[in-house]
Scaffold this motif. Structure first.
Motif, short mmCIF file in Angstrom:
data_model
loop_
_atom_site.label_atom_id
_atom_site.label_comp_id
_atom_site.label_asym_id
_atom_site.label_seq_id
_atom_site.Cartn_x
_atom_site.Cartn_y
_atom_site.Cartn_z
N LYS A 86 -54.31 -34.01 47.28
CA LYS A 86 -53.60 -33.47 46.13
C LYS A 86 -54.55 -32.88 45.09
CE LYS A 86 -49.62 -34.90 47.66
NZ LYS A 86 -48.56 -33.94 48.09
N LEU A 87 -55.85 -33.08 45.32
CA LEU A 87 -56.84 -32.57 44.37
C LEU A 87 -57.32 -31.19 44.79
CD1 LEU A 87 -58.98 -35.83 43.95
CD2 LEU A 87 -57.19 -34.99 42.42
N THR A 88 -57.75 -30.43 43.82
CA THR A 88 -58.28 -29.09 44.10
C THR A 88 -59.66 -28.94 43.47
OG1 THR A 88 -57.19 -28.20 42.13
CG2 THR A 88 -55.99 -28.06 44.22
N GLY A 89 -60.39 -27.96 43.96
CA GLY A 89 -61.68 -27.63 43.35
C GLY A 89 -62.75 -28.69 43.55
N GLU A 90 -63.67 -28.75 42.58
CA GLU A 90 -64.84 -29.61 42.68
C GLU A 90 -64.47 -31.08 42.74
OE1 GLU A 90 -68.46 -30.65 39.70
OE2 GLU A 90 -68.16 -28.51 40.16
N LYS A 91 -63.48 -31.50 41.97
CA LYS A 91 -63.08 -32.92 41.97
C LYS A 91 -62.66 -33.37 43.36
CE LYS A 91 -61.62 -33.41 37.15
NZ LYS A 91 -60.47 -33.65 36.24
N GLY A 92 -61.87 -32.53 44.02
CA GLY A 92 -61.40 -32.89 45.36
C GLY A 92 -62.55 -33.01 46.34
N ILE A 93 -63.50 -32.07 46.26
CA ILE A 93 -64.65 -32.08 47.17
C ILE A 93 -65.50 -33.32 46.94
CG2 ILE A 93 -66.79 -30.90 47.77
CD1 ILE A 93 -65.36 -28.26 47.03
N LEU A 94 -65.81 -33.61 45.66
CA LEU A 94 -66.67 -34.76 45.34
C LEU A 94 -66.01 -36.08 45.71
CD1 LEU A 94 -68.12 -33.65 41.88
CD2 LEU A 94 -69.29 -33.69 44.09
N PHE A 95 -64.71 -36.21 45.39
CA PHE A 95 -64.02 -37.45 45.71
C PHE A 95 -63.96 -37.66 47.23
CE2 PHE A 95 -59.96 -39.75 46.57
CZ PHE A 95 -60.38 -40.99 46.11
N THR A 96 -63.65 -36.60 47.96
CA THR A 96 -63.58 -36.70 49.42
C THR A 96 -64.93 -37.10 50.01
OG1 THR A 96 -61.82 -35.04 49.54
CG2 THR A 96 -63.06 -35.47 51.55
N SER A 97 -65.99 -36.45 49.55
CA SER A 97 -67.32 -36.76 50.10
C SER A 97 -67.72 -38.20 49.78
CB SER A 97 -68.36 -35.78 49.54
OG SER A 97 -68.48 -35.92 48.13
N LEU A 98 -67.32 -38.69 48.60
CA LEU A 98 -67.70 -40.05 48.22
C LEU A 98 -66.95 -41.10 49.03
CD1 LEU A 98 -69.30 -41.95 46.40
CD2 LEU A 98 -67.45 -41.83 44.74
#
Length: 277
Positions: A86-98
């Protein structure tokens, strides 16, 4: 920088919804509102899809700074994936990678523990077999390099390195006993007792090494991680003076000053009296 802490519960791993909210930059009560909406949808379709809410979210609670008990949720890996989608942009990428890296690290550690538990008893038998094989191997006039190649191939399935003695920063079981102050009743490091403790710890292969000596034998060595695990086992078990081994026990003493006394008497008689702790 925000991080995610894995929480083990009922054999599964979760992260706290408060940490997730902080990382993605959302107020916690807003995230709780989203989670409750997800739960409502999952509940309404669970009969058809056989998806359970507990596969995603577990209800929990915490106390705030003024002592109030407030709700939160524990989120599984699938729940994190649901939120990340449900997240987009940088937040989604960082949260997914973490969250992916955190759960993968935990799963890798669990696989290593399972491998260690299955490998340890097999390895004891295998080491004995290898020593017997080397006895016959010596009669073929094999070179040291050929012996090393043979051993590396033999231990490769276990994931254990075979290395030369020179420059190797590994400890024998006797060396671990010495550094732990584990002594026999004659006042010498009790390597057999240390080896018995090591056998109970299910050590992962990456913390072990095989060193050949001569053409007839091998020595199993351990890194500093194993030393710390033995120290922890001794402390957790109250410095036991009897270490069970098969159908008998090793009787040991503890003397944290043994290394000092050893250095003072190098070349002399080290069989001084020690007392049980």
């Amino acid at each position: 920088m925000y991080d995610l802490t894995l929480i083990k519960q009922n054999g599964s791993a979760y992260v706290d919804s408060r940490e997730v909210a902080a990382f993605i930059g959302k107020r916690h009560h807003h995230l709780l509102r989203d989670i409750e909406r997800y739960i409502e949808v999952i509940d309404s379709s669970s009969i058809e899809t056989k998806i359970g809410v507990n596969d995603f979210f577990l209800e929990s609670s915490y106390k705030d700074s003024i002592g109030r008990t407030l709700p939160c949720y524990l989120l599984s890996k699938m729940a994190c994936e649901l939120i990340a989608n449900k997240l987009t942009g940088e937040k989604g990428i960082l949260f997914t990678s973490l969250y992916v890296s955190k759960f993968n690290e935990m799963e890798a550690a669990e696989r290593a523990q399972l491998q260690a538990r299955s490998t340890t008893p097999q390895l004891k038998v295998f080491n004995t077999a290898i020593r017997n094989v080397l006895g016959g191997y010596a009669k073929t006039y094999a070179t040291p390099d050929e012996v090393m190649d043979f051993l590396r191939g033999a231990y490769k399935p276990f994931g254990i390195d075979v290395i030369h003695e020179k420059g190797a920063h590994y400890l024998t079981a006797r060396g671990i006993a010495m550094l732990c102050g584990m002594l026999s009743e004659t006042g010498r490091p009790h390597g057999h007792a240390a080896a018995s403790i090591i056998g109970r710890l299910n050590i992962a292969p990456e913390h072990m090494a095989i060193i050949p000596y001569g053409m007839m034998g091998i020595s199993v060595r351990y890194d500093e991680h194993v030393l710390e695990e033995v120290r922890r086992w001794i402390a957790d078990n109250g410095c036991p003076s009897d270490i069970p081994h098969l159908d008998f026990e090793y009787h040991i003493c503890y003397d944290p000053n043994w290394l000092f006394l050893y250095n003072e008497h190098v070349g002399g008689d080290y069989s001084y009296t020690t007392k049980h702790r």
